[in-house]
Enzyme design. Sequence first.
Site, PDB file in Angstrom:
ATOM      1  CB  SER A 151      -0.673  -0.038   1.107  1.00  0.00           C
ATOM      2  OG  SER A 151      -1.427   1.131   1.761  1.00  0.00           O
ATOM      3  CE1 TYR A 164      -5.034  -1.721   4.557  1.00  0.00           C
ATOM      4  CE2 TYR A 164      -3.996   0.088   3.931  1.00  0.00           C
ATOM      5  CZ  TYR A 164      -4.645  -1.189   3.459  1.00  0.00           C
ATOM      6  OH  TYR A 164      -4.573  -1.418   2.095  1.00  0.00           O
TER       7      TYR A 164
HETATM    8  C1  GCO Z   1      -7.085   4.525   3.734  1.00  0.00           C
HETATM    9  C2  GCO Z   1      -7.268   3.620   2.374  1.00  0.00           C
HETATM   10  C3  GCO Z   1      -6.004   3.035   2.136  1.00  0.00           C
HETATM   11  C4  GCO Z   1      -5.643   3.085   0.521  1.00  0.00           C
HETATM   12  C5  GCO Z   1      -4.530   2.163   0.137  1.00  0.00           C
HETATM   13  C6  GCO Z   1      -3.535   3.449  -0.390  1.00  0.00           C
HETATM   14  O1  GCO Z   1      -7.953   4.373   4.486  1.00  0.00           O
HETATM   15  O2  GCO Z   1      -6.091   5.193   3.649  1.00  0.00           O
HETATM   16  O3  GCO Z   1      -8.097   2.522   2.830  1.00  0.00           O
HETATM   17  O4  GCO Z   1      -5.606   1.996   2.785  1.00  0.00           O
HETATM   18  O5  GCO Z   1      -6.729   2.813   0.021  1.00  0.00           O
HETATM   19  O6  GCO Z   1      -4.057   1.214   0.720  1.00  0.00           O
HETATM   20  O7  GCO Z   1      -2.278   2.659  -1.067  1.00  0.00           O
END
Ligand code: GCO
Length: 260
Positions: A151, A164
């Site tokens: 990501s 995340y």
């Molecule tokens: C957020 C998104 C992300 C992205 C992605 C960016 O809340 O920032 O859900 O996680 O979409 O991973 O690369």
Amino acid sequence: MQDTRRTSLFDLSGRTALVTGSARGIGFSLAEGLAHAGARVIVNGTRADTVEQAVGRLGAQGLEAQGRAFDVTDEAAVAEAFEQWDTKGVQVDILINNAGIQFRKPLVELELSDWQRVIDTNLTSAFIVAKQAARRMIGRGTGGKIINIGSLTSEGARATVGAYTAAKGGVKMLTRAMSAEWAAANIQANAIGPGYILTDMNQALIDNAAFDAWVKSSNPSQRWGKPEELVGTAVYLASAASSYVNGQIIYVDGGWLAVL
Ligand code: GCO
């Protein structure tokens, strides 16, 4: 040495690809793209009904697909899936660790159980599934391809998505760890780092005018990406074209990380 005059570098015919979390979103597009490049694909998700629907959508295009529902965070369920494929002679040559979830909350309010759920689904799952796949690739002596989905948060943080971010940073380093241990067995382990992509997971962000404006002003392409725009990189990393590429994360982000 590969004879590039006689082989099609990007052809995946005869290969079987497992794409986790592929009933919809980025995973579905990647499964569809690999199948169009010639691979037989195995669709995975937690729900049997949505997995079967996705298999049906691929089959309707004349693509070779089968499904298998299991929870990628459940080591016993993953091991059982691989054991059943063993008995049926199904060999996973290409694994895309795509399954992922998002949960947005400031760190000071985040429950440990939610932190754990996000880490398990986005990071630990890649270890669990790749362990089964790589053991077999090594045992067969055939090598293989592992593609982890990172990501933009593999590089930079954004408020409210701390777990995340930690997980996706971990995915980048886990990819390197896989290369360190498996490259000699002719396994290429690489990652793709998608930018902001138009998916269900991001629907709340897409519908938020301020966020939408931020995405469009932060990357030089001035737009969100589409799931199918990740396919070319996935086919490359799944194919003979990337036979000496290992431990890399390739950002498919419209140029986001290249600019200030
Ligand atoms: C957020 C998104 C992300 C992205 C992605 C960016 O809340 O920032 O859900 O996680 O979409 O991973 O690369």
